[in-house]
Design an enzyme around this catalytic site. Structure first.
Site, PDB file in Angstrom:
ATOM      1  N   ASP A  76       0.847  -1.202   0.000  1.00  0.00           N
ATOM      2  CA  ASP A  76       0.000   0.000   0.000  1.00  0.00           C
ATOM      3  C   ASP A  76       0.879   1.246   0.000  1.00  0.00           C
ATOM      4  O   ASP A  76       1.741   1.399   0.872  1.00  0.00           O
ATOM      5  CB  ASP A  76      -0.888   0.007   1.257  1.00  0.00           C
ATOM      6  CG  ASP A  76      -1.804   1.231   1.279  1.00  0.00           C
ATOM      7  OD1 ASP A  76      -2.787   1.237   0.516  1.00  0.00           O
ATOM      8  OD2 ASP A  76      -1.518   2.183   2.038  1.00  0.00           O
ATOM      9  N   TYR A  81       2.698   9.981   0.101  1.00  0.00           N
ATOM     10  CA  TYR A  81       3.679   9.384   1.027  1.00  0.00           C
ATOM     11  C   TYR A  81       5.121   9.580   0.543  1.00  0.00           C
ATOM     12  O   TYR A  81       6.052   9.364   1.307  1.00  0.00           O
ATOM     13  CB  TYR A  81       3.457   7.869   1.195  1.00  0.00           C
ATOM     14  CG  TYR A  81       2.120   7.438   1.720  1.00  0.00           C
ATOM     15  CD1 TYR A  81       1.233   8.333   2.292  1.00  0.00           C
ATOM     16  CD2 TYR A  81       1.731   6.101   1.647  1.00  0.00           C
ATOM     17  CE1 TYR A  81       0.008   7.917   2.765  1.00  0.00           C
ATOM     18  CE2 TYR A  81       0.518   5.675   2.122  1.00  0.00           C
ATOM     19  CZ  TYR A  81      -0.353   6.591   2.667  1.00  0.00           C
ATOM     20  OH  TYR A  81      -1.566   6.155   3.130  1.00  0.00           O
ATOM     21  N   LYS A 106      -2.815   6.032  -4.281  1.00  0.00           N
ATOM     22  CA  LYS A 106      -3.958   6.925  -4.016  1.00  0.00           C
ATOM     23  C   LYS A 106      -3.776   8.294  -4.662  1.00  0.00           C
ATOM     24  O   LYS A 106      -2.652   8.807  -4.740  1.00  0.00           O
ATOM     25  CB  LYS A 106      -4.146   7.104  -2.499  1.00  0.00           C
ATOM     26  CG  LYS A 106      -4.138   5.781  -1.749  1.00  0.00           C
ATOM     27  CD  LYS A 106      -4.346   5.907  -0.263  1.00  0.00           C
ATOM     28  CE  LYS A 106      -3.995   4.608   0.426  1.00  0.00           C
ATOM     29  NZ  LYS A 106      -2.612   4.488   0.859  1.00  0.00           N
ATOM     30  N   HIS A 139      -7.911   9.412  -2.140  1.00  0.00           N
ATOM     31  CA  HIS A 139      -7.337   9.344  -0.783  1.00  0.00           C
ATOM     32  C   HIS A 139      -8.273   9.936   0.274  1.00  0.00           C
ATOM     33  O   HIS A 139      -8.433   9.390   1.362  1.00  0.00           O
ATOM     34  CB  HIS A 139      -5.991  10.093  -0.781  1.00  0.00           C
ATOM     35  CG  HIS A 139      -5.040   9.624   0.269  1.00  0.00           C
ATOM     36  ND1 HIS A 139      -3.677   9.570   0.075  1.00  0.00           N
ATOM     37  CD2 HIS A 139      -5.248   9.190   1.534  1.00  0.00           C
ATOM     38  CE1 HIS A 139      -3.098   9.120   1.171  1.00  0.00           C
ATOM     39  NE2 HIS A 139      -4.022   8.882   2.077  1.00  0.00           N
TER      40      HIS A 139
HETATM   41  P1  NAP Z   1       0.532   1.019  11.846  1.00  0.00           P
HETATM   42  O1  NAP Z   1       0.872   0.098  10.722  1.00  0.00           O
HETATM   43  O2  NAP Z   1      -0.614   0.683  12.723  1.00  0.00           O
HETATM   44  O3  NAP Z   1       1.789   1.171  12.799  1.00  0.00           O
HETATM   45  C1  NAP Z   1       3.074   1.340  12.303  1.00  0.00           C
HETATM   46  C2  NAP Z   1       4.046   1.334  13.475  1.00  0.00           C
HETATM   47  O4  NAP Z   1       4.010   0.080  14.160  1.00  0.00           O
HETATM   48  C3  NAP Z   1       5.474   1.528  13.029  1.00  0.00           C
HETATM   49  O5  NAP Z   1       6.056   2.442  13.924  1.00  0.00           O
HETATM   50  C4  NAP Z   1       6.112   0.167  13.171  1.00  0.00           C
HETATM   51  O6  NAP Z   1       7.462   0.288  13.552  1.00  0.00           O
HETATM   52  C5  NAP Z   1       5.311  -0.442  14.285  1.00  0.00           C
HETATM   53  N1  NAP Z   1       5.180  -1.911  14.146  1.00  0.00           N
HETATM   54  C6  NAP Z   1       4.768  -2.590  13.053  1.00  0.00           C
HETATM   55  N2  NAP Z   1       4.713  -3.904  13.308  1.00  0.00           N
HETATM   56  C7  NAP Z   1       5.110  -4.070  14.602  1.00  0.00           C
HETATM   57  C8  NAP Z   1       5.247  -5.213  15.425  1.00  0.00           C
HETATM   58  N3  NAP Z   1       4.977  -6.445  14.990  1.00  0.00           N
HETATM   59  N4  NAP Z   1       5.683  -5.015  16.714  1.00  0.00           N
HETATM   60  C9  NAP Z   1       5.959  -3.769  17.168  1.00  0.00           C
HETATM   61  N5  NAP Z   1       5.825  -2.652  16.415  1.00  0.00           N
HETATM   62  C10 NAP Z   1       5.400  -2.807  15.140  1.00  0.00           C
HETATM   63  O7  NAP Z   1       0.347   2.511  11.351  1.00  0.00           O
HETATM   64  P2  NAP Z   1       0.242   3.354  10.001  1.00  0.00           P
HETATM   65  O8  NAP Z   1       1.562   3.410   9.308  1.00  0.00           O
HETATM   66  O9  NAP Z   1      -0.427   4.606  10.382  1.00  0.00           O
HETATM   67  O10 NAP Z   1      -0.814   2.560   9.084  1.00  0.00           O
HETATM   68  C11 NAP Z   1      -0.435   1.518   8.233  1.00  0.00           C
HETATM   69  C12 NAP Z   1      -0.552   1.892   6.771  1.00  0.00           C
HETATM   70  O11 NAP Z   1      -1.881   2.271   6.427  1.00  0.00           O
HETATM   71  C13 NAP Z   1       0.280   3.119   6.375  1.00  0.00           C
HETATM   72  O12 NAP Z   1       1.663   2.841   6.318  1.00  0.00           O
HETATM   73  C14 NAP Z   1      -0.364   3.462   5.057  1.00  0.00           C
HETATM   74  O13 NAP Z   1       0.087   2.588   4.041  1.00  0.00           O
HETATM   75  C15 NAP Z   1      -1.851   3.236   5.385  1.00  0.00           C
HETATM   76  N6  NAP Z   1      -2.538   4.477   5.836  1.00  0.00           N
HETATM   77  C16 NAP Z   1      -3.518   5.016   5.045  1.00  0.00           C
HETATM   78  C17 NAP Z   1      -4.182   6.168   5.429  1.00  0.00           C
HETATM   79  C18 NAP Z   1      -5.248   6.745   4.544  1.00  0.00           C
HETATM   80  O14 NAP Z   1      -5.637   7.915   4.771  1.00  0.00           O
HETATM   81  N7  NAP Z   1      -5.754   6.021   3.586  1.00  0.00           N
HETATM   82  C19 NAP Z   1      -3.887   6.800   6.658  1.00  0.00           C
HETATM   83  C20 NAP Z   1      -2.904   6.218   7.465  1.00  0.00           C
HETATM   84  C21 NAP Z   1      -2.249   5.061   7.052  1.00  0.00           C
HETATM   85  P3  NAP Z   1       8.731   0.015  12.573  1.00  0.00           P
HETATM   86  O15 NAP Z   1       8.423   0.554  11.221  1.00  0.00           O
HETATM   87  O16 NAP Z   1       9.818   0.776  13.281  1.00  0.00           O
HETATM   88  O17 NAP Z   1       8.972  -1.467  12.593  1.00  0.00           O
END
Ligand code: NAP
Length: 331
Positions: A76, A81, A106, A139
């Site tokens: 994704d 980004y 997006k 988006h």
């Molecule tokens: P997330 O995936 O919930 O959390 C990411 C964080 O969790 C990172 O700091 C990562 O650290 C840590 N992490 C991941 N796996 C782990 C594990 N097994 N144990 C401990 N820590 C862990 O948050 P997000 O990046 O906000 O959301 C995920 C994705 O959704 C985004 O990257 C993006 O692609 C998408 N997104 C879309 C929108 C939208 O508006 N459509 C908005 C927000 C996000 P490290 O990287 O340091 O390992």
């Protein structure tokens, strides 16, 4: 003979220990298929207050390669980004054929004009070094020009631009992100192509049962962003409700299945019918987050996990609160 058998057995066990995990796929309402989990690549959910950092070196490219080696087949990204280039590079260096990987990107908020959509996707494709994406999403429903003033283009017009992108073969499927039920229904009611997917925040604190039920009834796939919500102490704001990763109820479930709490969290989302998009740049976590397809939670365990739903948004959206198309409840 016996030693030959032992060595064959050893090779078999060794190969399987290193075999990559294949996530199941879900059917899309347009006939396509989408892998049940994706690697997220937004770098903004960090401890520096969610500013939008650029990737350091080749960190996203490397993470994408690790993910594909582990068995992920869905990445994704988004134009905003600034990770599309490294995502494309990661796919290339992984050696996994392009057609085996599902790429979501997006459309950013300053490209909502119907005629702007195809050129915007072409720019994303150039970044990705690809000639199509598997899924292209609007988006946000909130349009905004580069000078920060609001663009009030009707989302049906933007959607017609998305349909054109699909017609040209630049996107195999098209969908929405951050639209609420009424906004999705408007698109459905217009008698245009039906959105194939909706990307929204879904995690233990924000389970969105009504929106999930609506999407299920409409046969629209749901992708869950920020799937860990406020699970990790270093990411959780003071106001964020439980649970954290050391929550005794979650630890007990994790121990039972010999999994980690983040894996239990992701497995629960999968069982809700959501495609989680865990982001990580850490090899071990990337691998761990995919390893959730060999067990099933009990109804009682799901009930425990369900109890953490407090309707709490981990990713606050103050930016467009007064935008006429702001999709969320205003607290
Ligand atoms: P997330 O995936 O919930 O959390 C990411 C964080 O969790 C990172 O700091 C990562 O650290 C840590 N992490 C991941 N796996 C782990 C594990 N097994 N144990 C401990 N820590 C862990 O948050 P997000 O990046 O906000 O959301 C995920 C994705 O959704 C985004 O990257 C993006 O692609 C998408 N997104 C879309 C929108 C939208 O508006 N459509 C908005 C927000 C996000 P490290 O990287 O340091 O390992």
């Amino acid at each position: 003979m016996a030693s030959k058998l032992i060595s064959v057995l050893f090779v078999f066990i060794f190969c399987n220990a290193n075999a990559s995990i294949q996530a199941p796929k879900l059917k899309l309402n347009d006939g396509g298929e989408i892998p049940a989990i994706a690697l997220g690549t937004w770098l903004g959910n960090n401890t520096q207050g969610r500013i939008q950092p650029s990737a350091q070196g080749t960190e996203v490219e490397v993470a994408v390669r690790w993910a594909l080696e582990a068995g992920y087949r869905h990445i994704d990204t988004a134009w905003v980004y600034k990770t599309e280039r490294q995502v494309g590079q990661g796919v290339k260096v992984s050696g996994v054929p392009r057609e085996e990987v599902f790429i979501t990107t997006k459309l950013w908020n300053d490209q909502h004009a119907r005629d702007a959509v195809v050129p915007a996707l072409r720019e994303s494709l150039k970044n990705l070094q690809m000639d199509y994406v598997d899924l292209f999403l609007i988006h946000w429903p909130c349009g905004q020009f580069a000078n920060q003033s609001y663009d009030l283009t009707d989302s049906l017009e933007t959607w017609r631009g998305m349909m054109e992108a699909k017609r040209l073969g630049l996107a195999k499927s098209i969908g929405l992100s951050n639209f609420n039920q009424q906004q999705i229904q408007r698109v459905v009611d217009a008698g245009l192509d039906k959105p194939a997917a909706l990307q929204i925040e879904v995690n233990l604190n924000l389970q969105q049962p009504e929106l999930l039920a609506y999407c299920r009834a409409q046969d629209i796939a749901v992708m869950g962003y920020t799937p860990f919500g406020s699970l990790f102490y270093n990411k959780a704001s003071k106001a964020a409700p439980a649970p954290r990763s050391d929550d005794p109820a979650l630890v007990a479930i994790a121990d039972k299945y010999n999994k980690t709490v983040p894996q239990i969290n992701l497995r629960y989302l999968v069982e809700l019918g959501v495609i989680p998009l865990p982001k990580s740049l850490t090899k071990k976590r990337i691998e761990q987050n995919l390893d959730i397809f060999d067990f099933q939670l009990t109804a009682e365990e799901r009930k425990t996990l369900q109890s953490f739903d407090k309707g709490y948004r981990t990713i606050p959206q103050h930016k467009w609160l007064d935008h006429p198309y702001y999709p969320f409840e205003k607290n």
